[in-house]
Scaffold this motif. Sequence first.
Motif, PDB file in Angstrom:
ATOM      1  N   LEU A 163       0.837  -1.095  -0.191  1.00 12.13           N
ATOM      2  CA  LEU A 163      -0.010  -0.008   0.003  1.00 12.13           C
ATOM      3  C   LEU A 163       0.795   1.213  -0.082  1.00 12.13           C
ATOM      4  N   ALA A 164       1.875   1.234   0.772  1.00 15.78           N
ATOM      5  CA  ALA A 164       2.782   2.563   0.978  1.00 15.78           C
ATOM      6  C   ALA A 164       3.611   2.619  -0.436  1.00 15.78           C
ATOM      7  N   GLN A 165       3.705   1.609  -1.156  1.00 21.44           N
ATOM      8  CA  GLN A 165       4.738   1.962  -2.647  1.00 21.44           C
ATOM      9  C   GLN A 165       3.607   2.251  -3.612  1.00 21.44           C
ATOM     10  N   GLU A 166       2.282   1.958  -3.288  1.00 26.54           N
ATOM     11  CA  GLU A 166       1.226   2.249  -4.297  1.00 26.54           C
ATOM     12  C   GLU A 166       0.777   3.663  -4.149  1.00 26.54           C
ATOM     13  N   PHE A 167       0.645   3.999  -2.739  1.00 26.40           N
ATOM     14  CA  PHE A 167      -0.205   5.341  -2.430  1.00 26.40           C
ATOM     15  C   PHE A 167       0.705   6.500  -2.190  1.00 26.40           C
ATOM     16  N   LEU A 168       1.843   6.282  -1.662  1.00 20.97           N
ATOM     17  CA  LEU A 168       2.713   7.417  -1.380  1.00 20.97           C
ATOM     18  C   LEU A 168       3.304   8.041  -2.539  1.00 20.97           C
ATOM     19  N   PRO A 169       3.826   7.505  -3.471  1.00 19.95           N
ATOM     20  CA  PRO A 169       4.451   8.310  -4.451  1.00 19.95           C
ATOM     21  C   PRO A 169       3.310   9.245  -5.304  1.00 19.95           C
ATOM     22  N   VAL A 170       2.090   8.630  -5.305  1.00 16.72           N
ATOM     23  CA  VAL A 170       1.120   9.235  -6.035  1.00 16.72           C
ATOM     24  C   VAL A 170       0.546  10.547  -5.078  1.00 16.72           C
ATOM     25  N   LEU A 171       0.255  10.167  -3.712  1.00 21.58           N
ATOM     26  CA  LEU A 171      -0.272  11.218  -2.724  1.00 21.58           C
ATOM     27  C   LEU A 171       0.292  12.128  -2.021  1.00 21.58           C
ATOM     28  N   ALA A 172       1.442  11.665  -1.460  1.00 20.19           N
ATOM     29  CA  ALA A 172       2.308  12.210  -0.534  1.00 20.19           C
ATOM     30  C   ALA A 172       2.665  13.744  -0.902  1.00 20.19           C
ATOM     31  N   GLU A 173       2.967  14.061  -1.862  1.00 16.31           N
ATOM     32  CA  GLU A 173       3.292  15.480  -2.311  1.00 16.31           C
ATOM     33  C   GLU A 173       2.186  16.402  -1.781  1.00 16.31           C
ATOM     34  N   ASP A 174       1.120  16.284  -2.054  1.00 15.32           N
ATOM     35  CA  ASP A 174      -0.237  17.208  -2.126  1.00 15.32           C
ATOM     36  C   ASP A 174      -1.118  16.629  -1.029  1.00 15.32           C
ATOM     37  N   HIS A 175      -1.111  15.688  -0.218  1.00 15.44           N
ATOM     38  CA  HIS A 175      -1.951  15.308   0.757  1.00 15.44           C
ATOM     39  C   HIS A 175      -1.264  14.586   2.118  1.00 15.44           C
ATOM     40  N   LEU A 176      -1.887  14.452   3.071  1.00 20.09           N
ATOM     41  CA  LEU A 176      -1.305  14.004   4.414  1.00 20.09           C
ATOM     42  C   LEU A 176      -1.434  12.633   4.431  1.00 20.09           C
ATOM     43  N   VAL A 177      -0.640  11.595   4.525  1.00 18.16           N
ATOM     44  CA  VAL A 177      -0.953  10.398   4.534  1.00 18.16           C
ATOM     45  C   VAL A 177       0.020   9.608   5.681  1.00 18.16           C
ATOM     46  N   PHE A 178      -0.904   8.968   6.473  1.00 14.31           N
ATOM     47  CA  PHE A 178      -0.397   8.391   7.577  1.00 14.31           C
ATOM     48  C   PHE A 178      -0.165   6.615   7.308  1.00 14.31           C
ATOM     49  N   VAL A 179       0.529   6.012   7.670  1.00 18.39           N
ATOM     50  CA  VAL A 179       0.717   4.729   7.393  1.00 18.39           C
ATOM     51  C   VAL A 179       0.537   3.838   8.672  1.00 18.39           C
ATOM     52  N   ALA A 180      -0.122   2.768   8.710  1.00 16.31           N
ATOM     53  CA  ALA A 180      -0.494   1.848   9.513  1.00 16.31           C
ATOM     54  C   ALA A 180      -0.514   0.428   9.318  1.00 16.31           C
ATOM     55  N   GLY A 181      -0.472  -0.440  10.127  1.00 17.33           N
ATOM     56  CA  GLY A 181      -0.514  -1.838  10.233  1.00 17.33           C
ATOM     57  C   GLY A 181       0.888  -2.431  10.072  1.00 17.33           C
ATOM     58  N   GLY A 182       1.056  -3.489  11.221  1.00 17.98           N
ATOM     59  CA  GLY A 182       2.156  -4.123  11.180  1.00 17.98           C
ATOM     60  C   GLY A 182       3.325  -3.260  11.793  1.00 17.98           C
ATOM     61  N   ILE A 183       3.407  -1.985  12.146  1.00 21.04           N
ATOM     62  CA  ILE A 183       4.611  -1.215  12.664  1.00 21.04           C
ATOM     63  C   ILE A 183       4.698  -1.398  14.093  1.00 21.04           C
ATOM     64  N   GLY A 184       6.029  -1.969  14.569  1.00 21.16           N
ATOM     65  CA  GLY A 184       6.409  -2.262  15.866  1.00 21.16           C
ATOM     66  C   GLY A 184       7.788  -1.510  16.522  1.00 21.16           C
ATOM     67  N   ARG A 185       8.389  -1.164  15.449  1.00 14.92           N
ATOM     68  CA  ARG A 185       9.579  -0.482  15.806  1.00 14.92           C
ATOM     69  C   ARG A 185       9.950   0.730  15.084  1.00 14.92           C
ATOM     70  N   GLY A 186      10.859   1.482  15.461  1.00 13.34           N
ATOM     71  CA  GLY A 186      11.051   2.942  14.976  1.00 13.34           C
ATOM     72  C   GLY A 186      11.630   2.823  13.537  1.00 13.34           C
ATOM     73  N   GLU A 187      12.568   1.894  13.367  1.00 14.99           N
ATOM     74  CA  GLU A 187      13.217   1.726  12.047  1.00 14.99           C
ATOM     75  C   GLU A 187      12.205   1.773  10.716  1.00 14.99           C
ATOM     76  N   ALA A 188      10.857   1.001  11.294  1.00 17.77           N
ATOM     77  CA  ALA A 188       9.886   0.826  10.173  1.00 17.77           C
ATOM     78  C   ALA A 188       9.247   2.282   9.991  1.00 17.77           C
ATOM     79  N   ILE A 189       9.540   2.991  11.029  1.00 16.60           N
ATOM     80  CA  ILE A 189       8.765   4.226  10.996  1.00 16.60           C
ATOM     81  C   ILE A 189       9.507   5.257  10.157  1.00 16.60           C
ATOM     82  N   ALA A 190      10.733   5.083  10.140  1.00 16.51           N
ATOM     83  CA  ALA A 190      11.871   5.866   9.346  1.00 16.51           C
ATOM     84  C   ALA A 190      11.661   5.520   8.022  1.00 16.51           C
TER      85      ALA A 190
END
Length: 336
Positions: A163-190
């Motif tokens: 989902l991140a690879q599909e959505f972020l390149p298209v939407l991130a510049e003009d919209h606010l997108v938060f990512v969720a699902g399976g995140i347990g450590r800060g390295e993934a957040i980075a």
Amino acid sequence: MNSYDKTHALMQRGRDFLGTEHAILCGAMSWVSERNLVSAISNAGGFGVIACGAMTPDLLDTEITETKARTDKPFGVNLITMHPDLNDLIAICAKHEVTHVVLAGGIPPKGSVEAIKDFGAKVIVFAPTLALAKKLLRSGGDALVIEGMEAGGHIGPVSTSVLAQEFLPVLAEDHLVFVAGGIGRGEAIAGYLEMGAVGVQLGTRFACATESIAHENFKKAFFRANARDAVASVQVDARLPVIPVRALKNNGTQEFTDKQREIAGSLDREEVAMAEAQLQVEHYWAGALRRAVIDGDVENGSLMAGQSVGMVKAEEPVADIMAGLMGECEAALARR
């Protein structure tokens, strides 16, 4: 005082939008995301979100009041779009001047987004496909959460990384997108921040925090579990489109399968309409969750958990969890 300069720089748009120190939302977990955990998340610099779930308007009114008594920091309210009293719940949010409302569980009904924006609140939406995301953002959504199938609770069929690879390149510049699902450590957040996300949402990592009112048995079940124990529910009847739910496997998993068969039988006999049948499923989950979270019945209740559950090994204060995530993220960015 810890310095998270690199992380905060990448989170800046999300921080400005939420009004928080860190752009980390706590996912709305029914019975768990209540006044104590929500206020603790917000007081730790994150963004707590009350899980309205099946609450009545009066109950939500009380929950918001009690949360305000515990924090003066920003927090939001998650409303389920199929709730029969949605308009009344929105009115409660307006009464309390809630700053952010999260609409989850389906496409927002006509007029609901406008009703929220009318009292000045920001609207956060979920979308499982890029086309729907674009539509919801055009229709008034101020920010989007993309949540992968690794998450706990109601899930879609696609992983967070895809989902991140599909959505972020298209939407991130003009919209606010938060990512969720399976995140347990800060390295993934980075990683997601570098891809263009303005922040992240975590639920499972906070479910067993010291401030969580979840029963001791519920927390111990999380500590024992690993990623493969968090399984998705099975749909048994095509006429009853049930959104899969990820939870730790137990007797309650089988009970839900049986419950679907029971409701499908009611449809066969034309005893209930489809909308009522779907509401029965939601009420089942509310009851099953309560048995596990509040009563501690971890055999028959619903232990909703994401696949990051294997990273939850001990009860920790929310502030420590938050500091750990931010520290891991900052260290990862510093190594780049």
